[in-house]
Design a protein around this motif. Structure first.
Motif, mmCIF file in Angstrom:
data_model
loop_
_atom_site.group_PDB
_atom_site.id
_atom_site.type_symbol
_atom_site.label_atom_id
_atom_site.label_comp_id
_atom_site.label_asym_id
_atom_site.label_seq_id
_atom_site.Cartn_x
_atom_site.Cartn_y
_atom_site.Cartn_z
ATOM 1 N N ALA A 114 -4.680 1.548 -7.400
ATOM 2 C CA ALA A 114 -5.627 0.551 -6.863
ATOM 3 C C ALA A 114 -5.254 0.080 -5.451
ATOM 4 O O ALA A 114 -6.159 -0.126 -4.629
ATOM 5 N N PRO A 115 -3.963 -0.124 -5.116
ATOM 6 C CA PRO A 115 -3.648 -0.548 -3.742
ATOM 7 C C PRO A 115 -4.136 0.439 -2.679
ATOM 8 O O PRO A 115 -4.596 0.026 -1.603
ATOM 9 N N LEU A 116 -4.059 1.733 -2.966
ATOM 10 C CA LEU A 116 -4.548 2.723 -2.007
ATOM 11 C C LEU A 116 -6.057 2.614 -1.829
ATOM 12 O O LEU A 116 -6.576 2.716 -0.703
ATOM 13 N N ILE A 117 -6.750 2.384 -2.936
ATOM 14 C CA ILE A 117 -8.210 2.237 -2.855
ATOM 15 C C ILE A 117 -8.565 0.973 -2.085
ATOM 16 O O ILE A 117 -9.519 0.953 -1.295
ATOM 17 N N ALA A 118 -7.790 -0.101 -2.320
ATOM 18 C CA ALA A 118 -8.054 -1.363 -1.608
ATOM 19 C C ALA A 118 -7.911 -1.179 -0.102
ATOM 20 O O ALA A 118 -8.693 -1.734 0.681
ATOM 21 N N MET A 119 -6.925 -0.394 0.320
ATOM 22 C CA MET A 119 -6.756 -0.132 1.752
ATOM 23 C C MET A 119 -7.954 0.648 2.301
ATOM 24 O O MET A 119 -8.413 0.404 3.417
ATOM 25 N N GLN A 120 -8.455 1.592 1.513
ATOM 26 C CA GLN A 120 -9.578 2.412 1.965
ATOM 27 C C GLN A 120 -10.833 1.561 2.195
ATOM 28 O O GLN A 120 -11.630 1.849 3.092
ATOM 29 N N TYR A 121 -10.989 0.505 1.379
ATOM 30 C CA TYR A 121 -12.169 -0.360 1.504
ATOM 31 C C TYR A 121 -11.863 -1.648 2.273
ATOM 32 O O TYR A 121 -12.662 -2.573 2.253
ATOM 33 N N HIS A 122 -10.695 -1.699 2.912
ATOM 34 C CA HIS A 122 -10.305 -2.836 3.752
ATOM 35 C C HIS A 122 -10.332 -4.161 2.985
ATOM 36 O O HIS A 122 -10.732 -5.199 3.516
ATOM 37 N N LEU A 123 -9.925 -4.119 1.722
ATOM 38 C CA LEU A 123 -9.885 -5.342 0.930
ATOM 39 C C LEU A 123 -8.662 -6.160 1.308
ATOM 40 O O LEU A 123 -7.635 -5.623 1.727
#
Length: 223
Positions: A114-123
């Motif tokens: 999930a942290p990698l996905i959060a970075m991809q969506y600029h969360l």
């Protein structure tokens, strides 16, 4: 009883690791779906930040369904399921062990990446933490509810489609609360607490009822 639970858990983990393709398919499907959206909607940060929570949760929901059809199918084909039905151990406990193994292999990896996905969506960092917490509470519930559908459709022709029709409506509250928790956490962490508490309540309810409902469905399907 605990020994049987651990034996079933260890056996399912061992068998699944020998068929790594099934496990990796779920993970790659999740990664591909969440990675395609930024390519389709553009790279604007505000738009990605707004769409991110919903995209991640829809992808997690669909990915969790990929391996559900095989949850009991292999045991049904080789006769192991009939032996499980004849054991004096509570069938619900054995089902819980199988669902836990399923979650460790397909749900927990989604939480960890999930942290990698959060970075991809600029969360924001707070949204990343809430996303991990919501997936940690929501993905086991998806597995427990899905086990009931997998048991009901065991051995049926076209069971995969029927399984989707049966359990997708039941997944809607988890999707709403999971996406809502991540979205409102952009305002304040405290605002996400009610959503997480609702996800926790759904998980507790699924733990109490899901394994026994799936066990009853298995007995009906095998008979």
């Amino acid at each position: 009883m605990l020994g049987t639970f651990i034996s079933i858990l260890g056996r399912d983990l061992t068998l699944a690791l020998r068929r790594r393709t099934d496990v990796l398919t779920v993970l790659f499907f999740f990664l591909i779906v969440v990675s395609l959206f930024p390519l389709g909607v553009g790279s604007e940060r505000a738009l990605l930040r707004e769409l991110g929570p919903g995209v991640v949760w829809v992808a997690a929901l669909l990915a969790s369904m990929l391996a559900l059809e095989r949850l009991f199918a292999a045991d049904h084909e080789d006769g192991t399921l009939e032996q499980m039905l004849l054991t004096p151990q509570p069938l619900g406990l054995l089902v819980l062990a199988k669902v836990l193994a399923h979650w460790l292999l397909t749900g927990l990896p989604l939480v960890l990446i999930a942290p990698l996905i959060a970075m991809q969506y600029h969360l924001q960092d707070s949204q990343m933490l809430i996303m991990m917490a919501s997936l940690l509470l929501g993905t086991p519930t998806l597995g427990l509810i899905g086990a009931i559908g997998a048991a009901l459709t065991l051995g049926l022709r076209g069971g995969g489609i029927l399984l989707s029709l049966l359990i997708l409506p039941l997944y809607i509250p988890i999707l709403i609360y999971g996406e809502g928790a991540v979205t409102v956490s952009a305002i304040a962490l405290a605002d996400a607490e009610p959503y997480l508490m609702l996800l926790g309540a759904l998980l507790l309810l699924a733990l109490l009822l899901g394994p026994w409902a799936a066990a009853a469905a298995l007995r009906i399907s095998v008979e």
